[in-house]
Design an enzyme around this catalytic site. Structure first.
Site, short mmCIF file in Angstrom:
data_model
loop_
_atom_site.label_atom_id
_atom_site.label_comp_id
_atom_site.label_asym_id
_atom_site.label_seq_id
_atom_site.Cartn_x
_atom_site.Cartn_y
_atom_site.Cartn_z
NE ARG A 54 -33.28 5.18 19.77
CZ ARG A 54 -34.33 5.13 18.95
NH1 ARG A 54 -34.35 5.82 17.85
NH2 ARG A 54 -35.36 4.36 19.26
NE ARG A 83 -33.72 8.19 12.53
CZ ARG A 83 -34.95 7.91 12.96
NH1 ARG A 83 -35.90 7.67 12.10
NH2 ARG A 83 -35.22 7.89 14.25
NE ARG A 131 -31.28 3.19 8.12
CZ ARG A 131 -32.14 2.95 7.14
NH1 ARG A 131 -31.71 2.62 5.95
NH2 ARG A 131 -33.42 3.03 7.38
CG ASP A 152 -34.04 -1.11 17.73
OD1 ASP A 152 -34.00 0.10 17.51
OD2 ASP A 152 -35.04 -1.68 18.23
CE1 TYR A 180 -42.05 -0.55 19.39
CE2 TYR A 180 -41.06 -0.91 21.53
CZ TYR A 180 -41.36 -0.07 20.48
OH TYR A 180 -41.01 1.25 20.53
O1 CP3 Z 1 -27.07 5.54 19.53
C1 CP3 Z 1 -27.78 4.76 20.17
O2 CP3 Z 1 -28.54 5.11 21.09
C2 CP3 Z 1 -27.64 3.28 19.92
C3 CP3 Z 1 -28.61 2.68 19.07
C4 CP3 Z 1 -30.07 2.52 19.45
C5 CP3 Z 1 -31.10 2.51 18.47
N1 CP3 Z 1 -32.27 2.18 19.07
C6 CP3 Z 1 -30.89 2.77 17.04
C7 CP3 Z 1 -32.03 3.07 16.15
C8 CP3 Z 1 -30.69 2.27 20.68
C9 CP3 Z 1 -30.07 2.23 22.07
C10 CP3 Z 1 -32.08 2.05 20.42
C11 CP3 Z 1 -33.04 1.67 21.46
C12 CP3 Z 1 -34.47 1.64 21.14
N2 CP3 Z 1 -35.08 1.18 20.00
C13 CP3 Z 1 -35.49 2.00 22.04
C14 CP3 Z 1 -35.26 2.47 23.45
C15 CP3 Z 1 -34.86 3.90 23.50
C16 CP3 Z 1 -35.99 4.86 23.29
O3 CP3 Z 1 -35.91 5.63 22.32
O4 CP3 Z 1 -36.93 4.85 24.08
C17 CP3 Z 1 -36.73 1.81 21.39
C18 CP3 Z 1 -38.09 2.08 21.98
C19 CP3 Z 1 -36.45 1.27 20.11
C20 CP3 Z 1 -37.43 0.85 19.07
C21 CP3 Z 1 -37.28 1.60 17.81
N3 CP3 Z 1 -36.20 1.51 16.96
C22 CP3 Z 1 -38.20 2.49 17.22
C23 CP3 Z 1 -39.54 2.88 17.83
C24 CP3 Z 1 -37.66 2.93 16.01
C25 CP3 Z 1 -38.31 3.79 14.95
C26 CP3 Z 1 -38.53 5.17 15.39
C27 CP3 Z 1 -37.23 5.89 15.61
O5 CP3 Z 1 -37.06 6.46 16.69
O6 CP3 Z 1 -36.42 5.86 14.69
C28 CP3 Z 1 -36.37 2.35 15.88
C29 CP3 Z 1 -35.40 2.56 14.78
C30 CP3 Z 1 -34.02 2.98 15.13
N4 CP3 Z 1 -33.28 2.49 16.18
C31 CP3 Z 1 -33.21 3.90 14.39
C32 CP3 Z 1 -31.96 3.95 15.04
C33 CP3 Z 1 -30.74 4.75 14.62
C34 CP3 Z 1 -33.60 4.62 13.10
C35 CP3 Z 1 -33.46 3.65 12.00
C36 CP3 Z 1 -33.04 4.23 10.68
O7 CP3 Z 1 -31.84 4.50 10.49
O8 CP3 Z 1 -33.92 4.35 9.84
#
Ligand code: CP3
Length: 346
Positions: A23, A27, A36, A72, A149
């Site tokens: 990640r 944020r 964003r 994502d 999911y």
């Molecule tokens: O920088 C990176 O790692 C690349 C981008 C990336 C995101 N999500 C961006 C994101 C990657 C590789 C993911 C993978 C992801 N997404 C996973 C596997 C990794 C892990 O954390 O276990 C999972 C389970 C998700 C599902 C997901 N996406 C959730 C549960 C959420 C909301 C909660 C949270 O952690 O934010 C997201 C949203 C998300 N994915 C954001 C980002 C930057 C936040 C969105 C925003 O800007 O509001």
């Protein structure tokens, strides 16, 4: 291009230990918020220029050794036919959960270029922009994690609906997992063809399974994906089974080049148990970034010491960096890993 990351994946000697951060585009970076704020998260994922821009931010700001595509794991599921929303407080939501035969039948297999062209385009832009910088990692979710999911309709505490389908309707569950697996194979092959130089499979929630259930309900699908990819590409494949210490004896048999570890296992134990043919990635607690500088340095040193016997080591956090983390501390982490690992080799 700095190649330490790819070398460590393949078990080749490196001058220092490469690091990237799960990640890393996100944020905790004010620069991410600036981009964003122009739209929703999904709009950002679907705008190749802006997705590429935020992918590059941590490369330039922190100096990490690999970029990870900004997208994502849930994006391809939308194109299978399951509408997806990201709600500000709740996170991802699938308003029409997949729970019966009709719903499973209705799911399709998206074509990477036709249906997910924005991801492929982001990869192509990034390869140009990263040419003299660092390698690009593509990724997907693992079938079990993605299925949770779709079945739960969003995030879950105890995975009740998923496990009920596994136990009460195993045939339906396996049909759903087959479709997700097929989608993931085609999607990852598409990313490799578009230029991804390594692929990570995120099994974020698989740690909730008993080892016997992992064997039956999750592992076969991961193995199928890795096998299918190995037939068409030799780029490194990383499998991250979060909270997976109890599954290690099985995850090491899945065929990945690299296994990712969270902080709940001592990394030297992980090294011993994976053996000489697999590289390791991890595993500092993301919240250790809140340690004072001297204690953070000691923690980094500890992880590097524990990884010493590994075929190859890629430093990472044991899960994603949290939005509350300080960018300055993240930069310090990258610098510490580079400096200390060089000293340890010298
Ligand atoms: O920088 C990176 O790692 C690349 C981008 C990336 C995101 N999500 C961006 C994101 C990657 C590789 C993911 C993978 C992801 N997404 C996973 C596997 C990794 C892990 O954390 O276990 C999972 C389970 C998700 C599902 C997901 N996406 C959730 C549960 C959420 C909301 C909660 C949270 O952690 O934010 C997201 C949203 C998300 N994915 C954001 C980002 C930057 C936040 C969105 C925003 O800007 O509001």
């Amino acid at each position: 291009m700095r190649t330490e990351f790819l070398k460590a994946c393949k078990g080749e000697k490196t001058e220092y230990t490469p690091i990237w951060i799960m990640r890393q585009a996100g944020r905790y970076l004010p620069e991410y918020h600036t981009v964003r704020s122009k739209g929703t998260f999904l709009e950002l994922c679907k705008s190749p220029d802006r997705a590429a821009e935020v992918t590059l931010q941590p490369v330039d700001i922190l100096g990490v050794d690999a970029a990870i595509l900004f997208s994502d794991i849930l994006v391809p599921l939308e194109k299978m036919g399951a509408p997806l929303e990201f709600q500000e407080k709740r996170g991802p939501v699938f308003p029409n959960p997949i729970r019966d035969q009709a719903a499973v039948n209705a799911l399709g297999i998206p074509d990477p270029e036709e249906d997910l062209g924005y991801v492929m385009e982001t990869i192509r832009i990034l390869r140009k922009e990263l040419a003299d910088k660092v390698p690009l990692i593509g990724f997907s979710g693992a079938p079990f994690t993605l299925a949770t999911y779709l079945i739960e309709g969003g995030s879950s505490k105890n995975y009740l609906t998923t496990k009920r389908m596994m136990y009460e309707a195993p045939e339906l569950y396996s049909q759903l997992l087959d479709k997700i697996t097929e989608c993931t194979i085609v999607y990852l092959k598409g990313q490799a063809a578009a230029g991804a130089q390594a692929l990570q499979i995120f099994d974020s929630w698989v740690g909730v399974l008993a080892p016997c259930d992992y064997r039956e309900f999750a592992r076969p699908y991961v193995e199928r994906i890795i096998k299918a990819l190995k037939e068409v590409t030799d780029i490194p494949l990383i499998y991250f089974a979060n909270n997976g210490a109890t599954l290690l004896d099985q995850t090491r048999e899945c065929g990945a080049d690299v296994l990712g570890f969270d902080w709940r296992i001592e990394l030297d134990e992980a090294v011993r148990r994976v053996g000489p043919n697999i590289s390791i990635q991890g595993n500092m607690d993301p919240l250790a970034l809140f340690l004072p500088e001297d204690k953070l340095e000691a923690r980094v040193r500890r992880v590097l010491e524990q990884a010493k016997g590994a075929r190859g080591h890629i430093f990472n956090l044991g899960h994603g960096i949290v939005p509350e983390a300080s960018p300055a501390k993240a930069k310090l982490l990258v610098d510490l890993v580079h400096r200390i690992s060089r000293e340890m080799r010298g």
